[in-house]
Design a protein around this motif. Sequence first.
Motif, PDB file in Angstrom:
ATOM      1  N   MET A 104     -14.880  13.525 -44.856  1.00 54.45           N
ATOM      2  CA  MET A 104     -15.002  13.603 -43.474  1.00 54.45           C
ATOM      3  C   MET A 104     -16.646  13.786 -43.234  1.00 54.45           C
ATOM      4  SD  MET A 104     -13.638  16.542 -40.630  1.00 54.45           S
ATOM      5  CE  MET A 104     -14.087  18.103 -41.564  1.00 54.45           C
ATOM      6  N   MET A 105     -17.078  13.053 -42.052  1.00 56.03           N
ATOM      7  CA  MET A 105     -18.479  13.156 -41.794  1.00 56.03           C
ATOM      8  C   MET A 105     -18.646  13.443 -40.221  1.00 56.03           C
ATOM      9  SD  MET A 105     -20.157  10.148 -44.345  1.00 56.03           S
ATOM     10  CE  MET A 105     -19.072   9.104 -43.917  1.00 56.03           C
ATOM     11  N   ILE A 106     -19.530  14.139 -39.928  1.00 56.73           N
ATOM     12  CA  ILE A 106     -19.684  14.454 -38.402  1.00 56.73           C
ATOM     13  C   ILE A 106     -21.188  14.236 -38.111  1.00 56.73           C
ATOM     14  CG2 ILE A 106     -19.550  15.959 -36.594  1.00 56.73           C
ATOM     15  CD1 ILE A 106     -17.147  17.604 -38.116  1.00 56.73           C
ATOM     16  N   TYR A 107     -21.481  13.660 -36.983  1.00 61.07           N
ATOM     17  CA  TYR A 107     -23.052  13.322 -36.677  1.00 61.07           C
ATOM     18  C   TYR A 107     -22.755  13.490 -35.036  1.00 61.07           C
ATOM     19  CZ  TYR A 107     -23.028  10.830 -41.181  1.00 61.07           C
ATOM     20  OH  TYR A 107     -22.513  10.286 -42.430  1.00 61.07           O
ATOM     21  N   GLU A 108     -24.111  13.584 -34.402  1.00 60.64           N
ATOM     22  CA  GLU A 108     -24.449  13.238 -33.236  1.00 60.64           C
ATOM     23  C   GLU A 108     -25.184  12.459 -32.997  1.00 60.64           C
ATOM     24  OE1 GLU A 108     -24.906  16.015 -29.177  1.00 60.64           O
ATOM     25  OE2 GLU A 108     -26.281  16.244 -30.741  1.00 60.64           O
ATOM     26  N   ILE A 109     -24.891  11.271 -32.448  1.00 62.79           N
ATOM     27  CA  ILE A 109     -25.794  10.309 -32.460  1.00 62.79           C
ATOM     28  C   ILE A 109     -25.844   9.379 -31.143  1.00 62.79           C
ATOM     29  CG2 ILE A 109     -24.599   9.535 -34.535  1.00 62.79           C
ATOM     30  CD1 ILE A 109     -22.765   7.303 -33.096  1.00 62.79           C
ATOM     31  N   GLU A 110     -27.019   8.511 -31.187  1.00 62.41           N
ATOM     32  CA  GLU A 110     -27.247   7.553 -29.862  1.00 62.41           C
ATOM     33  C   GLU A 110     -26.112   6.822 -30.120  1.00 62.41           C
ATOM     34  OE1 GLU A 110     -29.618   8.020 -27.558  1.00 62.41           O
ATOM     35  OE2 GLU A 110     -30.725   9.468 -28.347  1.00 62.41           O
ATOM     36  N   GLY A 124     -29.488   8.110 -22.152  1.00 60.17           N
ATOM     37  CA  GLY A 124     -29.791   9.254 -22.979  1.00 60.17           C
ATOM     38  C   GLY A 124     -28.529  10.061 -23.507  1.00 60.17           C
ATOM     39  N   GLU A 125     -27.405   9.890 -22.810  1.00 57.17           N
ATOM     40  CA  GLU A 125     -26.337  10.552 -23.089  1.00 57.17           C
ATOM     41  C   GLU A 125     -25.770  10.402 -24.614  1.00 57.17           C
ATOM     42  OE1 GLU A 125     -21.822  11.791 -21.543  1.00 57.17           O
ATOM     43  OE2 GLU A 125     -22.992  10.573 -20.449  1.00 57.17           O
ATOM     44  N   LYS A 126     -25.550  11.448 -25.507  1.00 58.88           N
ATOM     45  CA  LYS A 126     -25.165  11.242 -27.035  1.00 58.88           C
ATOM     46  C   LYS A 126     -23.705  11.342 -26.920  1.00 58.88           C
ATOM     47  CE  LYS A 126     -29.427  12.556 -28.860  1.00 58.88           C
ATOM     48  NZ  LYS A 126     -30.301  13.462 -29.818  1.00 58.88           N
ATOM     49  N   VAL A 127     -23.270  10.859 -28.331  1.00 58.81           N
ATOM     50  CA  VAL A 127     -21.843  11.117 -28.545  1.00 58.81           C
ATOM     51  C   VAL A 127     -21.676  11.708 -29.819  1.00 58.81           C
ATOM     52  CG1 VAL A 127     -20.982   8.967 -27.064  1.00 58.81           C
ATOM     53  CG2 VAL A 127     -21.538   8.923 -29.359  1.00 58.81           C
ATOM     54  N   ILE A 128     -20.379  12.450 -30.167  1.00 56.90           N
ATOM     55  CA  ILE A 128     -20.235  12.907 -31.385  1.00 56.90           C
ATOM     56  C   ILE A 128     -19.479  11.942 -31.984  1.00 56.90           C
ATOM     57  CG2 ILE A 128     -19.099  14.766 -32.584  1.00 56.90           C
ATOM     58  CD1 ILE A 128     -19.877  16.622 -30.774  1.00 56.90           C
ATOM     59  N   CYS A 129     -19.880  11.583 -33.656  1.00 62.80           N
ATOM     60  CA  CYS A 129     -19.061  10.731 -34.365  1.00 62.80           C
ATOM     61  C   CYS A 129     -18.383  11.336 -35.377  1.00 62.80           C
ATOM     62  CB  CYS A 129     -20.014   9.505 -34.780  1.00 62.80           C
ATOM     63  SG  CYS A 129     -19.169   8.601 -35.918  1.00 62.80           S
ATOM     64  N   LEU A 130     -17.317  11.308 -35.259  1.00 59.54           N
ATOM     65  CA  LEU A 130     -16.291  11.991 -36.368  1.00 59.54           C
ATOM     66  C   LEU A 130     -15.477  10.967 -37.366  1.00 59.54           C
ATOM     67  CD1 LEU A 130     -14.781  14.490 -37.845  1.00 59.54           C
ATOM     68  CD2 LEU A 130     -13.014  14.387 -35.804  1.00 59.54           C
ATOM     69  N   ILE A 143      -8.580   4.567 -41.720  1.00 64.85           N
ATOM     70  CA  ILE A 143     -10.112   5.087 -41.820  1.00 64.85           C
ATOM     71  C   ILE A 143     -10.077   5.291 -40.265  1.00 64.85           C
ATOM     72  CG2 ILE A 143     -12.501   4.619 -41.867  1.00 64.85           C
ATOM     73  CD1 ILE A 143     -11.651   2.781 -44.114  1.00 64.85           C
ATOM     74  N   LEU A 144     -10.320   6.534 -39.898  1.00 60.61           N
ATOM     75  CA  LEU A 144     -10.520   6.949 -38.316  1.00 60.61           C
ATOM     76  C   LEU A 144     -11.925   7.230 -37.945  1.00 60.61           C
ATOM     77  CD1 LEU A 144      -8.394   7.188 -36.013  1.00 60.61           C
ATOM     78  CD2 LEU A 144      -8.154   9.563 -36.822  1.00 60.61           C
ATOM     79  N   ILE A 145     -12.471   6.487 -36.855  1.00 57.36           N
ATOM     80  CA  ILE A 145     -13.675   7.190 -36.396  1.00 57.36           C
ATOM     81  C   ILE A 145     -13.622   7.460 -34.847  1.00 57.36           C
ATOM     82  CG2 ILE A 145     -15.909   6.543 -36.095  1.00 57.36           C
ATOM     83  CD1 ILE A 145     -15.835   4.373 -38.312  1.00 57.36           C
ATOM     84  N   ASN A 146     -13.829   8.684 -34.733  1.00 55.77           N
ATOM     85  CA  ASN A 146     -13.759   9.023 -33.422  1.00 55.77           C
ATOM     86  C   ASN A 146     -14.888   9.230 -32.605  1.00 55.77           C
ATOM     87  OD1 ASN A 146     -11.589  10.347 -34.921  1.00 55.77           O
ATOM     88  ND2 ASN A 146     -10.781  10.416 -32.752  1.00 55.77           N
ATOM     89  N   TYR A 147     -15.326   8.542 -31.369  1.00 52.62           N
ATOM     90  CA  TYR A 147     -16.657   8.907 -30.551  1.00 52.62           C
ATOM     91  C   TYR A 147     -16.169   9.333 -29.413  1.00 52.62           C
ATOM     92  CZ  TYR A 147     -18.246   5.065 -33.906  1.00 52.62           C
ATOM     93  OH  TYR A 147     -18.424   3.962 -34.960  1.00 52.62           O
ATOM     94  N   PHE A 148     -16.752  10.648 -29.270  1.00 54.47           N
ATOM     95  CA  PHE A 148     -16.588  11.434 -28.008  1.00 54.47           C
ATOM     96  C   PHE A 148     -17.832  11.970 -27.310  1.00 54.47           C
ATOM     97  CE2 PHE A 148     -15.060  14.009 -31.434  1.00 54.47           C
ATOM     98  CZ  PHE A 148     -15.665  15.213 -31.280  1.00 54.47           C
TER      99      PHE A 148
END
Length: 254
Positions: A104-110, A124-130, A143-148
């Motif tokens: 599991m990896m969690i980032y806040e990304i552009e 400029g709004e960011k999303v969390i990538c899980l 392999i599951l990647i959520n962007y919210f």
Amino acid sequence: MRLDKNLKMPLYKQLKDALMEYIEENLKEGDALPIESEIEKLFGVSRITVRKTIEELVNEGVVTKTQGRGTFVQSKNIVQKAGNITSWTEEMRVKGKHTETKNMMIYEIEPSKKIAAELQLAKGEKVICLKRLRCADGEPISILINYFRSKFTPGFMENGLMKESLYEVLEEDYGIHLEQAHERIKARLSTDLEALELGISPDSAILHITRVSYLPDGTPFEMVEMANRSDRYEYDIDLVGRNKLKTFNTEGES
């Protein structure tokens, strides 16, 4: 149980159908198939035909071969019912599967241009990538990647994912309920990294799913990308018949 050599159907295909029927009627998950010499005698075919047939069943995920032990009935495919917004964890629980998350990896990304467009993000709004590797009964499946959207989930980066199901956290901690979603499903070959994570051969077929989920007011909240093993994952879809569809359309015009 001898095969008909006068049929135009190749013997290995006849043997494949016969073995599928034998497995369905006599064996369960984890049971061993008869050894090659027994299958050879039972159906009156050559060892080459037996091995070609077993190879096809392995490629289709029906059986698995273990060096020095034999050939065993593979676990049943996971079938997801299309048309419902459910979390991966909920799907597995319904099917009696034990779920596990790895890598599991969690980032806040552009966001990329694609994500920004799908989620209709402001500049400029960011999303969390899980990103997670999801396993069922100890076997990597997806392999599951959520962007919210970050602004709807304050504190998520600090707290992390405290439960197995992301949707449970969104509902219970943030009051976020997804009202509808749109999915696109396509078949493609796995990348080298996907194959490594999923424990499959390079360039294996996978089901790639892209989903955009919406809040009750129509705001796009989340984009999901899933790479699912095609030998373990199926989609089950109910279709409306033409006559019923005509009835719906007629009623809608009144």
